[in-house]
Each structure stands twice: as structure tokens, then as C-alpha cells.
Write a protein that holds these residues in place. Structure first.
Motif, short mmCIF file in Angstrom:
data_model
loop_
_atom_site.label_atom_id
_atom_site.label_comp_id
_atom_site.label_asym_id
_atom_site.label_seq_id
_atom_site.Cartn_x
_atom_site.Cartn_y
_atom_site.Cartn_z
N UNK A 85 -8.19 -25.26 -32.76
CA UNK A 85 -6.81 -25.70 -32.56
C UNK A 85 -6.35 -26.52 -33.76
N UNK A 86 -5.27 -26.10 -34.38
CA UNK A 86 -4.66 -26.82 -35.49
C UNK A 86 -3.24 -27.20 -35.11
N UNK A 108 -6.29 -10.37 -38.02
CA UNK A 108 -4.90 -10.29 -37.56
C UNK A 108 -4.24 -11.66 -37.52
N UNK A 109 -3.01 -11.72 -38.00
CA UNK A 109 -2.18 -12.92 -37.92
C UNK A 109 -1.05 -12.61 -36.94
N UNK A 110 -0.87 -13.46 -35.93
CA UNK A 110 0.23 -13.28 -34.99
C UNK A 110 1.23 -14.41 -35.15
N UNK A 111 2.49 -14.13 -34.80
CA UNK A 111 3.55 -15.13 -34.89
C UNK A 111 4.08 -15.46 -33.50
N UNK A 112 4.67 -16.62 -33.39
CA UNK A 112 5.33 -17.02 -32.15
C UNK A 112 6.57 -16.17 -31.94
N UNK A 113 6.66 -15.50 -30.79
CA UNK A 113 7.86 -14.76 -30.43
C UNK A 113 8.79 -15.72 -29.69
N UNK A 114 9.99 -15.30 -29.30
CA UNK A 114 10.92 -16.23 -28.65
C UNK A 114 10.34 -16.89 -27.39
N UNK A 115 9.64 -16.14 -26.57
CA UNK A 115 9.12 -16.70 -25.32
C UNK A 115 8.01 -17.72 -25.59
N UNK A 116 7.05 -17.37 -26.46
CA UNK A 116 5.94 -18.29 -26.72
C UNK A 116 6.42 -19.51 -27.50
N UNK A 117 7.43 -19.34 -28.35
CA UNK A 117 7.99 -20.48 -29.08
C UNK A 117 8.66 -21.46 -28.13
N UNK A 118 9.36 -20.93 -27.12
CA UNK A 118 10.07 -21.78 -26.16
C UNK A 118 9.12 -22.66 -25.36
N UNK A 119 7.98 -22.13 -24.95
CA UNK A 119 7.06 -22.92 -24.12
C UNK A 119 6.12 -23.79 -24.93
N UNK A 120 5.99 -23.53 -26.22
CA UNK A 120 5.03 -24.28 -27.05
C UNK A 120 5.69 -25.30 -27.97
N UNK A 121 7.00 -25.26 -28.09
CA UNK A 121 7.73 -26.11 -29.05
C UNK A 121 7.35 -25.80 -30.49
N UNK A 122 6.86 -24.59 -30.75
CA UNK A 122 6.56 -24.15 -32.11
C UNK A 122 7.74 -23.29 -32.59
N UNK A 123 8.01 -23.27 -33.88
CA UNK A 123 9.13 -22.48 -34.39
C UNK A 123 8.91 -20.97 -34.19
N UNK A 124 9.93 -20.29 -33.73
CA UNK A 124 9.87 -18.84 -33.60
C UNK A 124 9.59 -18.22 -34.96
N UNK A 127 -8.07 -19.15 -35.23
CA UNK A 127 -7.41 -20.41 -35.51
C UNK A 127 -6.03 -20.35 -34.86
N UNK A 128 -5.66 -21.39 -34.14
CA UNK A 128 -4.40 -21.45 -33.40
C UNK A 128 -3.56 -22.61 -33.89
N UNK A 129 -2.29 -22.35 -34.20
CA UNK A 129 -1.34 -23.42 -34.47
C UNK A 129 -0.73 -23.81 -33.13
N UNK A 130 -1.31 -24.83 -32.49
CA UNK A 130 -0.86 -25.23 -31.16
C UNK A 130 -0.08 -26.52 -31.12
N UNK A 131 0.07 -27.19 -32.25
CA UNK A 131 0.79 -28.45 -32.25
C UNK A 131 -0.15 -29.64 -32.28
N UNK A 132 0.40 -30.84 -32.25
CA UNK A 132 -0.38 -32.06 -32.46
C UNK A 132 -1.08 -32.62 -31.21
N UNK A 133 -1.09 -31.89 -30.10
CA UNK A 133 -1.65 -32.44 -28.87
C UNK A 133 -3.14 -32.74 -28.95
N UNK A 134 -3.91 -31.93 -29.69
CA UNK A 134 -5.35 -32.13 -29.79
C UNK A 134 -5.76 -32.27 -31.25
N UNK A 135 -6.77 -33.09 -31.51
CA UNK A 135 -7.27 -33.33 -32.87
C UNK A 135 -8.75 -33.01 -32.92
N UNK A 136 -9.25 -32.65 -34.12
CA UNK A 136 -10.67 -32.43 -34.31
C UNK A 136 -11.40 -33.76 -34.23
#
Length: 128
Positions: A9-10, A32-48, A65-74
Motif C-alpha cells: 500500500x502506497x 499491468x498498470x490499472x487506473x482509477x475509474x469514476x466509481x473507484x475514484x469516488x469511493x477512494x478519494x483518489x483522482x480519476x 503496488x496500490x495507490x490507496x492514499x495516506x491511511x496506512x504507512x509502512x
């Protein structure tokens, strides 16, 4: 496909970290690299359209590797052991992985590096 895949988690550095690890270890590839679509961006507060996940493989071990936001740290509570054949191999990997990070343990046969971009890495020499 392996049965278990570590998911790292990053905040926003997943792609940068995956590229870094692939550059350090031989026999490694980006997947594979995936991007946040409109639905996943809305629930995660990550940019679409921003990077959501990056699959990569290091020496045959799959990771995501997941860009999940600042909720968890290494923390040092999670680490990966890198088995090396020689002290020279340990020293070479140590130099690359600890560059720009913080060292919390350093001995002749074992190094533990805190990479500012990711999880902790312990390296041990099992040869000469």
C-alpha cells in the motif's frame, strides 16, 4: 499464478516504487498498470485516471503496488528477506535499496534498510 501475492500500500508512489524495485533486482518485470475509474475514484478519494495498481515481479515473486492514499504507512513490522550468495551481492543491493532511505540495522552479514518509498528489506549473505 502464485497462490499468495503481497500487496504493498502506497499513498501515491506505487508506480515509482515498482519501477525502482524492478531496476534493482535482476529477472524482474513490470506488469499491468490499472487506473482509477469514476466509481473507484469516488469511493477512494483518489483522482480519476490516476494509477490505482501496478503489478510487478521480482526474481519470480509477484507483487502488487496500490495507490490507496495516506491511511496506512509502512513500518518495520513488515519486511522482505533477500537471500544473497555473497557479501558483495548484499553490499550492492544494500547500496541501491538504502540510497535515499534510512538504515536501522547494519552488520557484516545482515542489513535492514528502510526504503522511503516502500517496505523494509532484510538481506543476508549465505555464501562467502
Amino acid at each position: 499464478m502464485q497462490k499468495l501475492t503481497p500487496n504493498l500500500w502506497f499513498d501515491t508512489e506505487a508506480e515509482e516504487a515498482a519501477k525502482f524495485y524492478v531496476s534493482v533486482f535482476d529477472n524482474s518485470t513490470l506488469g499491468t498498470v490499472t487506473q482509477y475509474d469514476p466509481a473507484s475514484a469516488a469511493v477512494s478519494d483518489q483522482p480519476e485516471g490516476s494509477v490505482m495498481t501496478v503489478a510487478f515481479e521480482l526474481e519470480g515473486q509477484e507483487f502488487v503496488a496500490l495507490n490507496g492514499g495516506p491511511q496506512f504507512r509502512f513500518t518495520p513490522a513488515v519486511s522482505f528477506i533477500v537471500n544473497c550468495h555473497t557479501k558483495e551481492e548484499v553490499d550492492q543491493l544494500w547500496a541501491e535499496l538504502s540510497d535515499g532511505g534510512e538504515s536501522i540495522c547494519h552488520s557484516i552479514h545482515t542489513h535492514l534498510a528502510i526504503d522511503t518509498a516502500g517496505p523494509k528489506t532484510s538481506m543476508a549473505s549465505h555464501g562467502s
